[in-house]
Motif scaffolding. Structure first.
Motif, PDB file in Angstrom:
ATOM      1  N   PHE A 264      19.436  27.092  -9.871  1.00  0.00           N
ATOM      2  CA  PHE A 264      18.871  27.542 -11.144  1.00  0.00           C
ATOM      3  C   PHE A 264      17.358  27.732 -11.042  1.00  0.00           C
ATOM      4  N   THR A 265      16.684  26.968 -10.194  1.00  0.00           N
ATOM      5  CA  THR A 265      15.213  26.990 -10.227  1.00  0.00           C
ATOM      6  C   THR A 265      14.568  27.445  -8.921  1.00  0.00           C
ATOM      7  N   LEU A 266      15.288  27.382  -7.811  1.00  0.00           N
ATOM      8  CA  LEU A 266      14.665  27.752  -6.529  1.00  0.00           C
ATOM      9  C   LEU A 266      14.609  29.270  -6.374  1.00  0.00           C
ATOM     10  N   ARG A 267      13.547  29.741  -5.742  1.00  0.00           N
ATOM     11  CA  ARG A 267      13.437  31.161  -5.444  1.00  0.00           C
ATOM     12  C   ARG A 267      13.658  31.380  -3.949  1.00  0.00           C
ATOM     13  N   VAL A 268      13.822  32.630  -3.585  1.00  0.00           N
ATOM     14  CA  VAL A 268      14.206  32.901  -2.198  1.00  0.00           C
ATOM     15  C   VAL A 268      13.202  32.311  -1.213  1.00  0.00           C
ATOM     16  N   ALA A 269      11.913  32.373  -1.537  1.00  0.00           N
ATOM     17  CA  ALA A 269      10.895  31.863  -0.603  1.00  0.00           C
ATOM     18  C   ALA A 269      11.038  30.358  -0.376  1.00  0.00           C
ATOM     19  N   ASP A 270      11.593  29.663  -1.375  1.00  0.00           N
ATOM     20  CA  ASP A 270      11.766  28.216  -1.230  1.00  0.00           C
ATOM     21  C   ASP A 270      12.720  27.861  -0.087  1.00  0.00           C
ATOM     22  N   PHE A 271      13.532  28.839   0.314  1.00  0.00           N
ATOM     23  CA  PHE A 271      14.518  28.553   1.359  1.00  0.00           C
ATOM     24  C   PHE A 271      13.984  28.778   2.772  1.00  0.00           C
ATOM     25  N   GLN A 272      12.741  29.285   2.863  1.00  0.00           N
ATOM     26  CA  GLN A 272      12.222  29.575   4.198  1.00  0.00           C
ATOM     27  C   GLN A 272      12.253  28.365   5.140  1.00  0.00           C
ATOM     28  N   PRO A 273      11.879  27.163   4.668  1.00  0.00           N
ATOM     29  CA  PRO A 273      11.971  26.023   5.597  1.00  0.00           C
ATOM     30  C   PRO A 273      13.380  25.850   6.159  1.00  0.00           C
ATOM     31  N   LEU A 274      14.398  26.116   5.349  1.00  0.00           N
ATOM     32  CA  LEU A 274      15.773  25.978   5.835  1.00  0.00           C
ATOM     33  C   LEU A 274      16.090  27.072   6.849  1.00  0.00           C
ATOM     34  N   THR A 275      15.783  28.314   6.495  1.00  0.00           N
ATOM     35  CA  THR A 275      16.135  29.386   7.425  1.00  0.00           C
ATOM     36  C   THR A 275      15.311  29.247   8.702  1.00  0.00           C
ATOM     37  N   ASP A 276      14.068  28.791   8.582  1.00  0.00           N
ATOM     38  CA  ASP A 276      13.248  28.530   9.789  1.00  0.00           C
ATOM     39  C   ASP A 276      13.914  27.483  10.677  1.00  0.00           C
ATOM     40  N   ALA A 277      14.574  26.521  10.046  1.00  0.00           N
ATOM     41  CA  ALA A 277      15.233  25.460  10.812  1.00  0.00           C
ATOM     42  C   ALA A 277      16.638  25.876  11.251  1.00  0.00           C
ATOM     43  N   GLY A 278      16.998  27.144  11.000  1.00  0.00           N
ATOM     44  CA  GLY A 278      18.299  27.621  11.472  1.00  0.00           C
ATOM     45  C   GLY A 278      19.458  27.270  10.564  1.00  0.00           C
ATOM     46  N   ILE A 279      19.160  26.815   9.352  1.00  0.00           N
ATOM     47  CA  ILE A 279      20.227  26.469   8.402  1.00  0.00           C
ATOM     48  C   ILE A 279      20.617  27.725   7.628  1.00  0.00           C
ATOM     49  N   GLY A 280      21.888  28.063   7.629  1.00  0.00           N
ATOM     50  CA  GLY A 280      22.363  29.246   6.924  1.00  0.00           C
ATOM     51  C   GLY A 280      22.339  29.039   5.413  1.00  0.00           C
ATOM     52  N   VAL A 281      21.938  30.066   4.675  1.00  0.00           N
ATOM     53  CA  VAL A 281      21.855  29.952   3.213  1.00  0.00           C
ATOM     54  C   VAL A 281      22.576  31.134   2.558  1.00  0.00           C
ATOM     55  N   VAL A 282      23.574  30.845   1.739  1.00  0.00           N
ATOM     56  CA  VAL A 282      24.226  31.868   0.924  1.00  0.00           C
ATOM     57  C   VAL A 282      24.069  31.444  -0.538  1.00  0.00           C
ATOM     58  N   ARG A 283      23.461  32.329  -1.316  1.00  0.00           N
ATOM     59  CA  ARG A 283      23.274  32.029  -2.731  1.00  0.00           C
ATOM     60  C   ARG A 283      24.273  32.812  -3.568  1.00  0.00           C
ATOM     61  N   ILE A 284      24.772  32.179  -4.614  1.00  0.00           N
ATOM     62  CA  ILE A 284      25.605  32.887  -5.575  1.00  0.00           C
ATOM     63  C   ILE A 284      24.740  33.140  -6.789  1.00  0.00           C
ATOM     64  N   GLU A 285      24.579  34.433  -7.103  1.00  0.00           N
ATOM     65  CA  GLU A 285      23.565  34.828  -8.068  1.00  0.00           C
ATOM     66  C   GLU A 285      24.180  35.561  -9.247  1.00  0.00           C
ATOM     67  N   SER A 286      23.391  35.684 -10.289  1.00  0.00           N
ATOM     68  CA  SER A 286      23.902  36.321 -11.505  1.00  0.00           C
ATOM     69  C   SER A 286      23.325  37.719 -11.709  1.00  0.00           C
ATOM     70  N   SER A 287      22.600  38.213 -10.722  1.00  0.00           N
ATOM     71  CA  SER A 287      22.143  39.610 -10.781  1.00  0.00           C
ATOM     72  C   SER A 287      21.826  40.044  -9.359  1.00  0.00           C
ATOM     73  N   LYS A 288      21.738  41.344  -9.188  1.00  0.00           N
ATOM     74  CA  LYS A 288      21.483  41.884  -7.859  1.00  0.00           C
ATOM     75  C   LYS A 288      20.137  41.366  -7.357  1.00  0.00           C
ATOM     76  N   LYS A 289      20.082  40.906  -6.127  1.00  0.00           N
ATOM     77  CA  LYS A 289      18.834  40.429  -5.537  1.00  0.00           C
ATOM     78  C   LYS A 289      18.347  41.456  -4.543  1.00  0.00           C
ATOM     79  N   LYS A 290      17.038  41.657  -4.526  1.00  0.00           N
ATOM     80  CA  LYS A 290      16.468  42.521  -3.490  1.00  0.00           C
ATOM     81  C   LYS A 290      16.666  41.837  -2.144  1.00  0.00           C
ATOM     82  N   VAL A 291      17.050  42.597  -1.153  1.00  0.00           N
ATOM     83  CA  VAL A 291      17.210  42.025   0.178  1.00  0.00           C
ATOM     84  C   VAL A 291      15.837  41.892   0.804  1.00  0.00           C
ATOM     85  N   GLY A 292      15.489  40.678   1.207  1.00  0.00           N
ATOM     86  CA  GLY A 292      14.165  40.440   1.766  1.00  0.00           C
ATOM     87  C   GLY A 292      14.247  40.214   3.263  1.00  0.00           C
TER      88      GLY A 292
END
Lengths: 338, 338
Positions: free
Chosen positions: B133-161
């Motif tokens: 509900f509160t995290l934005r895509v940039a907040d996940f960078q530490p996870l993706t940097d650490a190789g952790i896969g992230v799939v978000r379920i969203e309520s509107s189309k997200k721009k692919v970054g």
């Protein structure tokens, strides 16, 4: 399946950026009294951690301290609303103590319950609150030997053994007896029971049977392998096909009772006019269905809070035997389905 | 809080009992081709493991391999039946791939979502499927940097970054517009909306407003901080107290709609005769209430399965950007509450 992961930021990186020794970084991380570390050094180390995005590796730390600050809540069916309630109760107590709670869904299957044991032995959690369908107390010895706290939620009184396994139980036999005697008092003549297989079934069946026999009646039981609304639906269909149709059904849980209500609707039977239906658990939906469902409340939120409290106590006191066993309250909730 | 734990059985203990070197034990544990280890030695090591009850320490192994074979499912409200459904869908896909799934409940609160990030950075999971509900895509960078896969379920189309964060979204705005236009077509004159705060609210509100404005009507919105039956109950009470009472209510989720139905019952209003009520999610209870609830299905079980599939794909392919965004289906389910 292979994944290449970028290198994690280490204590060495932090030490280098802060121009201190790795021992100093380690000292800061260990939460050593600040008197041992000059304020200026502390700040420099913290600034370096922030800059590098350093997160202490809990694997590495856990190898040293053997603490994960995580508790597991193991449930047989997360889709049964009884369990989310229990979980939230547990979470409220864990929160206060600074523990994270993770939930694991086993479907009550032997293989998955066993897999949970191995998984937790690999050092993921400090303790567990669980509803187990197939594991016996001796199965938990590897966990208690490893210092992992175990609290079981049970459907009958457990003998206290030498293992430090704590039990909270609701006397399901007494509760099922109470529902059945209530249906007898309400004047129903042919009271059937719908049951699933495994889990708390046995106590509920025994309580039902004992109450009927006590009143000189014959039990009528239909079991289905699914302890949910589908199972209840199928079992009720079988009962409705009998030439001597029951005029009351006690279902072993609310999900099954709700399935039985749907089967009654489909068969054109009025509830409770043609057939009364009672359940067990007092899930949220029990109040929502029409007519609202008579059932047994197990006060699942409080049960979760109490279970977490017992577990946290155990972790604080140290994991020495013997186990404990504590009765938890239940109550018949009379609504309009009976 | 301190707990003394007995010493774990180590590889050294196994090596000693099997009369082999520790390197040999390590080789057996690594799953090295059996051609490298004489059959007789392999058997002796395995027998020693069984005898000592040796369990490979996953912390230690994870430090080397960086794999936990565990996925997290992060949800804002495990007590909302939408999420157990999603979880079970995810679990069915994870099972096939040999992954364990753990569930984490955040209440959609910023502090708990942040805590999850730190917790997962400490090496607990290989990947996560989450509704945040509160995290934005940039907040996940530490996870993706650490190789952790992230799939978000969203309520509107997200721009692919550029970040390797994958998104599955249901176009909540379009879905809410569809419900609202359906209510207009059914002839309702004064269509109100009940909303919670945060989460998928915004898209649902926008869709409702746009559809009303398009028809030349004025929106009427009551919000409550609780996105559940209590919040729906309170918000509906406010609407029923208005001199110009609405004749239809679109609630932002089924839990709120069910709360609104209870408020209607208490106020002596017939559903749909005096007030029509529609929800969103198609939880199991939506079929159970009387009258059964008109709602939007998000096919949550399939959504969970698809999300796990996307995550497993990502783990297999390696965690390189960019992210992906994929629309998931929804459908208006017309029942008797409208």
């Amino acid at each position: 399946m292979t994944v290449e992961r970028p290198r994690r930021v280490t204590q060495r990186d932090v030490a280098r950026l802060a121009s201190v020794s790795q021992t100093t970084v380690s000292l800061v991380l260990s939460g050593a009294p600040t008197s041992q570390i000059p304020a200026e050094t502390l700040e420099r180390v913290q600034a370096a951690m922030r800059e590098l995005g350093y997160v202490p590796n809990r694997w590495a730390r856990a190898l040293k301290t053997n603490k994960t600050m995580t508790l597991a809540c193991v449930v047989p069916d997360i889709a049964n609303p009884f369990y989310p309630s229990l979980l939230r109760g547990m979470q409220s107590a864990a929160d206060h103590a600074g523990y994270d709670v993770i939930t694991i869904n086993t479907d009550g299957a032997a293989e998955r319950e066993q897999r949970f044991l191995n998984w937790s032995l690999e050092g993921r959690v400090d303790g567990v609150v669980g509803v187990f369908f197939t594991l016996r107390v001796a199965d938990f010895q590897p966990l208690t030997d490893a210092g992992i706290g175990v609290v079981r939620i049970e459907s009958s009184k457990k003998k206290v053994g030498p293992l430090p396994v704590d039990n909270l139980y609701i006397d399901n036999e007494a509760a099922a007896g109470e529902v059945t005697r209530y249906l007898i008092r309400r004047g129903y003549r042919r009271i059937a029971m719908i049951a699933g297989l495994g889990g708390p079934q046995e106590g509920r069946l025994n309580g039902y049977e004992a109450a009927l026999l006590e009143a000189g009646r014959k039990p009528l039981i239909v079991a289905d392998e699914a302890f949910n609304e589908e199972g209840g639906f199928r079992a009720a269909q079988q009962l409705f096909a009998l030439s001597a149709r029951p005029d009351a059904i006690f279902a072993a849980n609310d999900m099954m009772a709700i399935g039985a209500m749907a089967a009654a609707r489909e068969a054109g039977l009025a509830v409770p006019g043609d057939v009364a239906i009672a359940g067990f658990d007092d899930i949220f939906a029990a109040r929502l269905v029409t007519p609202a469902l008579t059932t047994i409340s197990q006060f699942q939120h409080d049960l979760g809070t109490t279970a977490a409290g017992v577990l946290l106590d155990r972790l604080q006191r140290g994991n020495a035997g013997p186990g404990t066993s504590q009765a938890m309250p239940f109550r018949l909730i009379e609504r309009s389905s009976t």
